[in-house]
Design a protein around this motif. Structure first.
Motif, PDB file in Angstrom:
ATOM      1  N   MET A   1       0.854  -1.175   0.000  1.00 31.47           N
ATOM      2  CA  MET A   1       0.000   0.000   0.000  1.00 31.47           C
ATOM      3  C   MET A   1       0.901   1.240   0.000  1.00 31.47           C
ATOM      4  SD  MET A   1      -2.807   1.334   2.848  1.00 31.47           S
ATOM      5  CE  MET A   1      -3.630  -0.217   2.886  1.00 31.47           C
ATOM      6  N   LYS A   2       0.601   2.126  -0.923  1.00 30.54           N
ATOM      7  CA  LYS A   2       1.339   3.391  -0.981  1.00 30.54           C
ATOM      8  C   LYS A   2       0.879   4.275   0.177  1.00 30.54           C
ATOM      9  CE  LYS A   2       2.307   5.390  -4.951  1.00 30.54           C
ATOM     10  NZ  LYS A   2       2.192   6.172  -6.203  1.00 30.54           N
ATOM     11  N   GLU A   3       1.831   4.965   0.816  1.00 32.76           N
ATOM     12  CA  GLU A   3       1.502   5.839   1.942  1.00 32.76           C
ATOM     13  C   GLU A   3       2.042   7.237   1.686  1.00 32.76           C
ATOM     14  OE1 GLU A   3       2.984   6.148   6.461  1.00 32.76           O
ATOM     15  OE2 GLU A   3       1.855   4.324   6.020  1.00 32.76           O
ATOM     16  N   VAL A   4       1.196   8.229   1.949  1.00 32.75           N
ATOM     17  CA  VAL A   4       1.581   9.636   1.812  1.00 32.75           C
ATOM     18  C   VAL A   4       1.482  10.282   3.180  1.00 32.75           C
ATOM     19  CG1 VAL A   4       0.977  11.842   0.759  1.00 32.75           C
ATOM     20  CG2 VAL A   4       0.761   9.738  -0.573  1.00 32.75           C
ATOM     21  N   ASP A   5       2.596  10.782   3.668  1.00 33.42           N
ATOM     22  CA  ASP A   5       2.605  11.451   4.964  1.00 33.42           C
ATOM     23  C   ASP A   5       2.515  12.958   4.733  1.00 33.42           C
ATOM     24  OD1 ASP A   5       2.911  12.382   7.522  1.00 33.42           O
ATOM     25  OD2 ASP A   5       4.724  11.223   7.940  1.00 33.42           O
ATOM     26  N   ALA A   6       1.303  13.496   4.877  1.00 33.22           N
ATOM     27  CA  ALA A   6       1.060  14.924   4.666  1.00 33.22           C
ATOM     28  C   ALA A   6       0.818  15.635   5.989  1.00 33.22           C
ATOM     29  CB  ALA A   6      -0.124  15.116   3.724  1.00 33.22           C
ATOM     30  N   ARG A   7       1.230  15.015   7.082  1.00 34.79           N
ATOM     31  CA  ARG A   7       1.037  15.622   8.404  1.00 34.79           C
ATOM     32  C   ARG A   7       1.868  16.897   8.509  1.00 34.79           C
ATOM     33  NH1 ARG A   7       2.173  10.305  11.904  1.00 34.79           N
ATOM     34  NH2 ARG A   7       3.691  10.119  10.235  1.00 34.79           N
ATOM     35  N   GLY A   8       1.218  17.934   9.036  1.00 28.71           N
ATOM     36  CA  GLY A   8       1.903  19.200   9.252  1.00 28.71           C
ATOM     37  C   GLY A   8       1.974  20.095   8.030  1.00 28.71           C
ATOM     38  N   LEU A   9       1.481  19.624   6.899  1.00 25.10           N
ATOM     39  CA  LEU A   9       1.509  20.436   5.679  1.00 25.10           C
ATOM     40  C   LEU A   9       0.257  21.299   5.594  1.00 25.10           C
ATOM     41  CD1 LEU A   9       2.771  17.792   3.098  1.00 25.10           C
ATOM     42  CD2 LEU A   9       4.115  19.489   4.347  1.00 25.10           C
ATOM     43  N   SER A  10       0.379  22.429   4.920  1.00 21.87           N
ATOM     44  CA  SER A  10      -0.760  23.331   4.735  1.00 21.87           C
ATOM     45  C   SER A  10      -1.473  23.001   3.440  1.00 21.87           C
ATOM     46  CB  SER A  10      -0.269  24.779   4.686  1.00 21.87           C
ATOM     47  OG  SER A  10       0.370  25.112   5.890  1.00 21.87           O
ATOM     48  N   CYS A  11      -2.775  23.301   3.416  1.00 22.18           N
ATOM     49  CA  CYS A  11      -3.546  23.132   2.180  1.00 22.18           C
ATOM     50  C   CYS A  11      -2.988  24.100   1.141  1.00 22.18           C
ATOM     51  CB  CYS A  11      -5.027  23.406   2.430  1.00 22.18           C
ATOM     52  SG  CYS A  11      -5.834  22.049   3.278  1.00 22.18           S
ATOM     53  N   LEU A  17      -0.588  16.064  -3.020  1.00 27.00           N
ATOM     54  CA  LEU A  17       0.111  14.799  -2.807  1.00 27.00           C
ATOM     55  C   LEU A  17      -0.831  13.610  -2.990  1.00 27.00           C
ATOM     56  CD1 LEU A  17       2.284  15.769   0.300  1.00 27.00           C
ATOM     57  CD2 LEU A  17       3.081  15.414  -2.042  1.00 27.00           C
ATOM     58  N   THR A  18      -2.089  13.770  -2.570  1.00 20.11           N
ATOM     59  CA  THR A  18      -3.084  12.718  -2.761  1.00 20.11           C
ATOM     60  C   THR A  18      -3.321  12.474  -4.244  1.00 20.11           C
ATOM     61  OG1 THR A  18      -4.170  13.254  -0.665  1.00 20.11           O
ATOM     62  CG2 THR A  18      -5.475  12.036  -2.285  1.00 20.11           C
ATOM     63  N   ALA A  19      -3.508  13.537  -5.006  1.00 20.18           N
ATOM     64  CA  ALA A  19      -3.737  13.412  -6.444  1.00 20.18           C
ATOM     65  C   ALA A  19      -2.559  12.717  -7.118  1.00 20.18           C
ATOM     66  CB  ALA A  19      -3.973  14.792  -7.068  1.00 20.18           C
ATOM     67  N   GLU A  20      -1.344  13.080  -6.742  1.00 17.30           N
ATOM     68  CA  GLU A  20      -0.143  12.476  -7.319  1.00 17.30           C
ATOM     69  C   GLU A  20      -0.062  10.989  -6.971  1.00 17.30           C
ATOM     70  OE1 GLU A  20       3.013  12.283  -9.725  1.00 17.30           O
ATOM     71  OE2 GLU A  20       1.828  14.101  -9.431  1.00 17.30           O
ATOM     72  N   ALA A  21      -0.394  10.650  -5.735  1.00 22.14           N
ATOM     73  CA  ALA A  21      -0.323   9.257  -5.288  1.00 22.14           C
ATOM     74  C   ALA A  21      -1.342   8.371  -6.001  1.00 22.14           C
ATOM     75  CB  ALA A  21      -0.535   9.181  -3.782  1.00 22.14           C
ATOM     76  N   LEU A  22      -2.500   8.946  -6.339  1.00 21.27           N
ATOM     77  CA  LEU A  22      -3.549   8.156  -6.987  1.00 21.27           C
ATOM     78  C   LEU A  22      -3.293   7.931  -8.475  1.00 21.27           C
ATOM     79  CD1 LEU A  22      -6.762   9.588  -5.299  1.00 21.27           C
ATOM     80  CD2 LEU A  22      -5.729   7.336  -4.947  1.00 21.27           C
ATOM     81  N   LYS A  23      -2.444   8.751  -9.071  1.00 17.02           N
ATOM     82  CA  LYS A  23      -2.166   8.610 -10.511  1.00 17.02           C
ATOM     83  C   LYS A  23      -1.543   7.247 -10.792  1.00 17.02           C
ATOM     84  CE  LYS A  23      -1.448  13.392 -11.839  1.00 17.02           C
ATOM     85  NZ  LYS A  23      -0.453  14.386 -12.212  1.00 17.02           N
ATOM     86  N   GLY A  24      -2.232   6.464 -11.590  1.00 15.69           N
ATOM     87  CA  GLY A  24      -1.710   5.171 -12.002  1.00 15.69           C
ATOM     88  C   GLY A  24      -1.673   4.113 -10.910  1.00 15.69           C
ATOM     89  N   GLU A  25      -2.190   4.419  -9.742  1.00 20.91           N
ATOM     90  CA  GLU A  25      -2.184   3.462  -8.627  1.00 20.91           C
ATOM     91  C   GLU A  25      -3.441   2.604  -8.689  1.00 20.91           C
ATOM     92  OE1 GLU A  25      -0.738   1.361  -5.677  1.00 20.91           O
ATOM     93  OE2 GLU A  25       0.385   3.076  -6.447  1.00 20.91           O
ATOM     94  N   THR A  26      -3.275   1.299  -8.633  1.00 28.02           N
ATOM     95  CA  THR A  26      -4.433   0.401  -8.689  1.00 28.02           C
ATOM     96  C   THR A  26      -4.834  -0.096  -7.309  1.00 28.02           C
ATOM     97  OG1 THR A  26      -2.966  -1.464  -9.094  1.00 28.02           O
ATOM     98  CG2 THR A  26      -3.917  -0.376 -11.031  1.00 28.02           C
ATOM     99  N   GLY A  27      -3.918  -0.074  -6.351  1.00 30.32           N
ATOM    100  CA  GLY A  27      -4.210  -0.540  -5.003  1.00 30.32           C
ATOM    101  C   GLY A  27      -4.597   0.604  -4.092  1.00 30.32           C
ATOM    102  N   PRO A  28      -4.827   0.284  -2.821  1.00 31.01           N
ATOM    103  CA  PRO A  28      -5.194   1.312  -1.856  1.00 31.01           C
ATOM    104  C   PRO A  28      -4.039   2.287  -1.590  1.00 31.01           C
ATOM    105  CG  PRO A  28      -5.373  -0.895  -0.891  1.00 31.01           C
ATOM    106  CD  PRO A  28      -4.825  -1.046  -2.255  1.00 31.01           C
TER     107      PRO A  28
END
Length: 67
Positions: A1-11, A17-28
């Motif tokens: 499972m791919k994990e994105v740690d966006a803790r402490g980041l501002s909108c 980062l979520t959009a980038e992680a989902l690109k081409g990802e087939t799993g959770p």
């Protein structure tokens, strides 16, 4: 499972980062965020992309799994 740690980041960084992680990802993908509004934004983004998300509050942060 791919994990994105966006803790402490501002909108909009967690969403970018979520959009980038989902690109081409087939799993959770697991997204870690600090603030409640970031959790809601990530869940809303997932729903708009036709994905299902589940969120759990951990010790001082939120874990959102997008499938």
């Amino acid at each position: 499972m791919k994990e994105v740690d966006a803790r402490g980041l501002s909108c909009p960084e967690p969403l970018m980062l979520t959009a980038e992680a989902l690109k081409g990802e087939t799993g959770p993908v697991k997204i870690l965020v600090t603030e409640p509004h970031q959790k809601m934004n990530v869940e809303k983004f997932a729903k708009n992309k036709g994905k299902k998300s589940t969120a759990v509050e951990k010790d001082g942060y939120y874990e959102v799994v997008i499938e």
